[in-house]
Design an enzyme around this catalytic site. Structure first.
Site, PDB file in Angstrom:
ATOM      1  N   ARG A  73       0.836  -1.202   0.000  1.00  0.00           N
ATOM      2  CA  ARG A  73       0.000   0.000   0.000  1.00  0.00           C
ATOM      3  C   ARG A  73       0.869   1.249   0.000  1.00  0.00           C
ATOM      4  NH1 ARG A  73       1.484   2.026   4.143  1.00  0.00           N
ATOM      5  NH2 ARG A  73       0.249   3.857   3.657  1.00  0.00           N
ATOM      6  N   GLY A  74       0.185   2.409  -0.113  1.00  0.00           N
ATOM      7  CA  GLY A  74       0.921   3.671  -0.230  1.00  0.00           C
ATOM      8  C   GLY A  74       1.068   3.969  -1.711  1.00  0.00           C
ATOM      9  N   ALA A  75       0.726   5.193  -2.104  1.00  0.00           N
ATOM     10  CA  ALA A  75       0.632   5.521  -3.532  1.00  0.00           C
ATOM     11  C   ALA A  75       1.887   5.139  -4.332  1.00  0.00           C
ATOM     12  CB  ALA A  75       0.289   7.000  -3.692  1.00  0.00           C
ATOM     13  N   ARG A  87      -6.226  -0.610  -7.979  1.00  0.00           N
ATOM     14  CA  ARG A  87      -6.815   0.407  -7.078  1.00  0.00           C
ATOM     15  C   ARG A  87      -6.987   1.688  -7.889  1.00  0.00           C
ATOM     16  NH1 ARG A  87      -4.320   1.199  -1.233  1.00  0.00           N
ATOM     17  NH2 ARG A  87      -6.408   1.973  -0.759  1.00  0.00           N
ATOM     18  N   GLN A 145      -3.506   2.585   9.574  1.00  0.00           N
ATOM     19  CA  GLN A 145      -2.149   2.725   9.016  1.00  0.00           C
ATOM     20  C   GLN A 145      -1.272   3.583   9.926  1.00  0.00           C
ATOM     21  OE1 GLN A 145      -4.974   2.995   7.269  1.00  0.00           O
ATOM     22  NE2 GLN A 145      -4.724   2.389   5.138  1.00  0.00           N
ATOM     23  N   ASP A 163      -2.421  10.848  -2.626  1.00  0.00           N
ATOM     24  CA  ASP A 163      -2.581   9.742  -3.578  1.00  0.00           C
ATOM     25  C   ASP A 163      -2.759  10.245  -5.003  1.00  0.00           C
ATOM     26  OD1 ASP A 163      -3.396   8.545  -0.847  1.00  0.00           O
ATOM     27  OD2 ASP A 163      -2.971   6.858  -2.177  1.00  0.00           O
ATOM     28  N   ASN A 180      -6.212  12.175  -0.427  1.00  0.00           N
ATOM     29  CA  ASN A 180      -5.352  11.418   0.496  1.00  0.00           C
ATOM     30  C   ASN A 180      -6.268  10.602   1.405  1.00  0.00           C
ATOM     31  OD1 ASN A 180      -2.728  10.725   1.534  1.00  0.00           O
ATOM     32  ND2 ASN A 180      -3.208  11.925   3.344  1.00  0.00           N
ATOM     33  N   LYS A 181      -5.664   9.821   2.274  1.00  0.00           N
ATOM     34  CA  LYS A 181      -6.423   8.957   3.174  1.00  0.00           C
ATOM     35  C   LYS A 181      -7.558   9.715   3.837  1.00  0.00           C
ATOM     36  CE  LYS A 181      -6.020   5.456   3.699  1.00  0.00           C
ATOM     37  NZ  LYS A 181      -6.837   4.543   2.861  1.00  0.00           N
TER      38      LYS A 181
HETATM   39  O1  MRU Z   1      -4.965   3.052   1.473  1.00  0.00           O
HETATM   40  P1  MRU Z   1      -3.500   3.367   1.619  1.00  0.00           P
HETATM   41  O2  MRU Z   1      -2.913   2.872   2.884  1.00  0.00           O
HETATM   42  O3  MRU Z   1      -2.718   2.930   0.389  1.00  0.00           O
HETATM   43  O4  MRU Z   1      -3.459   4.959   1.647  1.00  0.00           O
HETATM   44  C1  MRU Z   1      -2.216   5.596   1.736  1.00  0.00           C
HETATM   45  C2  MRU Z   1      -2.299   7.077   1.824  1.00  0.00           C
HETATM   46  O5  MRU Z   1      -3.352   7.658   1.793  1.00  0.00           O
HETATM   47  C3  MRU Z   1      -0.990   7.813   1.871  1.00  0.00           C
HETATM   48  O6  MRU Z   1      -1.128   9.004   2.583  1.00  0.00           O
HETATM   49  C4  MRU Z   1      -0.537   8.139   0.434  1.00  0.00           C
HETATM   50  O7  MRU Z   1      -0.610   6.989  -0.378  1.00  0.00           O
HETATM   51  C5  MRU Z   1       0.835   8.674   0.386  1.00  0.00           C
HETATM   52  S1  MRU Z   1       2.045   7.400   0.758  1.00  0.00           S
HETATM   53  C6  MRU Z   1       3.589   8.075   0.518  1.00  0.00           C
END
Ligand code: MRU
Length: 343
Positions: free
Chosen positions: A49-51, A86, A187, A228, A238-239
């Site tokens: 996970r994470g963009a 995703r 997270q 993201d 973002n999240k």
């Molecule tokens: O659903 P996730 O855990 O993939 O969401 C992650 C986020 O929202 C992060 O803030 C974003 O991807 C930046 S990670 C460097």
């Protein structure tokens, strides 16, 4: 492809290994990816996970499959499958477009896998650059608030917002971090706490709904979050929970920065309302399943409680103090003058 090593992703001896982030912090469980369907389900289940990391893992897999002798049609189908894993984080699409261009040009397998390696190595450099720019904004003794996990688990390098934070710590700024637990998948509570402990950064974990009263009490000096997808007008996804933080920060006049690499900008998206927002399974909100290595299930709602579970929200540009990118820190005026279109 050559061996590559990041906190949660490794390419070694011709195999892609991923650290299953669903099991952190209880267990450091590495899985070997053997099929595209595995990779898609690891991404959809948030093991990866994470963009940036989602896109980097998908790219390494494409490079790996190219080296196994896949033809143009097979690679095109593979890229389409991974692209759909995703919907919100645009790094995945941006990276796969780079690889699809190589495929369309009839590039040799080695050229395609070299591009995947370049994507990995580039992210390490982008993270370092963002972290340096962001850390320069942190004053000594700052109390920093962050959301979700944006560190070395989410990238090939030191991370985005969390990279800023660990860099400021390494610079001896005597910082303290408020970590939002980040409901529903925690997270912040599971991953950011884990990373900060490993880095020796002082932190305190808070329930997401504590942030407002902390700001009112004057306990937050600056906020750094990741992204993201950033639209060219500066709005960003973002999240989920990030928008609420931005509104609170604006009300309390606390600087609010978004930290992301150029690969998180969507040049084809002019406005936040056009960012697709992923909707996730209701069970994530009804209870906890498999967190921290547990295979049990704990429900706290009526069995079929109706749930609304968007994974992300959109923060409008007007609430952002600055965009910390690998090229530097952009302000409201820069963004109004289309700086994000030209980075
Ligand atoms: O659903 P996730 O855990 O993939 O969401 C992650 C986020 O929202 C992060 O803030 C974003 O991807 C930046 S990670 C460097």
């Amino acid at each position: 492809m050559q061996d590559l090593l990041a906190t949660s992703l490794r390419y070694r001896n011709g195999q892609l290994h991923v650290l299953d982030q669903r099991r952190l912090p209880a267990e450091e469980d590495w899985q070997v990816c053997t099929h595209a369907d595995d990779l898609v389900s690891l991404i959809q289940g948030l093991a990866i996970r994470g963009a940036p990391l989602i896109g980097i893992a998908a790219s390494l897999w494409v490079g790996h499959i190219a080296e196994q002798g896949a033809d143009k049609l097979q690679l095109t189908e593979l890229i389409a499958k991974l692209r759909a894993a995703r919907p919100t984080a645009v790094n995945l699409m941006n990276y796969l477009d780079r690889l699809q261009n190589k495929v369309d040009q009839g590039a040799l397998a080695k050229t395609i896998s070299d591009e995947a390696v370049a994507i990995f190595e580039e992210d390490v450099r982008l993270c370092a650059a963002m972290s340096a720019h962001g850390a320069a904004l942190v004053k000594p003794n700052a109390r920093i608030l962050t959301h979700c996990n944006t560190g070395s688990l989410a990238t090939a390098g030191v991370g985005t917002a969390l990279g800023v934070i660990t860099t400021a710590h390494q610079q001896g700024k005597n910082i303290k971090v408020w970590v939002d637990e980040t409901r529903p998948l925690l997270q912040g509570g599971r991953l950011t706490s884990w990373e900060l402990e490993k880095a020796g950064v002082p932190y305190q974990l808070i329930c997401d709904n504590v942030a407002g009263s902390l700001m009112a009490a004057g306990e937050v000096d600056i906020i750094f979050v990741g992204a993201d997808r950033i639209a060219t007008n500066g709005d960003f996804a973002n999240k989920v929970g990030t928008y609420a933080l931005a509104v609170l920060a604006s009300y309390h006049q606390i600087p609010f920065y978004v930290v992301a690499p150029v690969t998180t900008i969507d040049p084809n998206c002019g406005h936040g309302r056009d960012i697709p927002i992923e909707q996730r399974n209701a069970q994530e909100v009804r209870g906890v399943r498999g967190v921290s290595g547990s295979s049990g299930e704990c429900h706290w709602t009526p069995k079929n409680a109706p749930v609304y579970n968007p994974a992300f929200d959109v923060t409008p540009a007007k609430l952002v103090t600055g965009w910390v990118l690998d090229k530097g820190v952009f302000n409201q005026n820069d963004v109004k003058e289309n700086a994000l279109l030209n980075v």
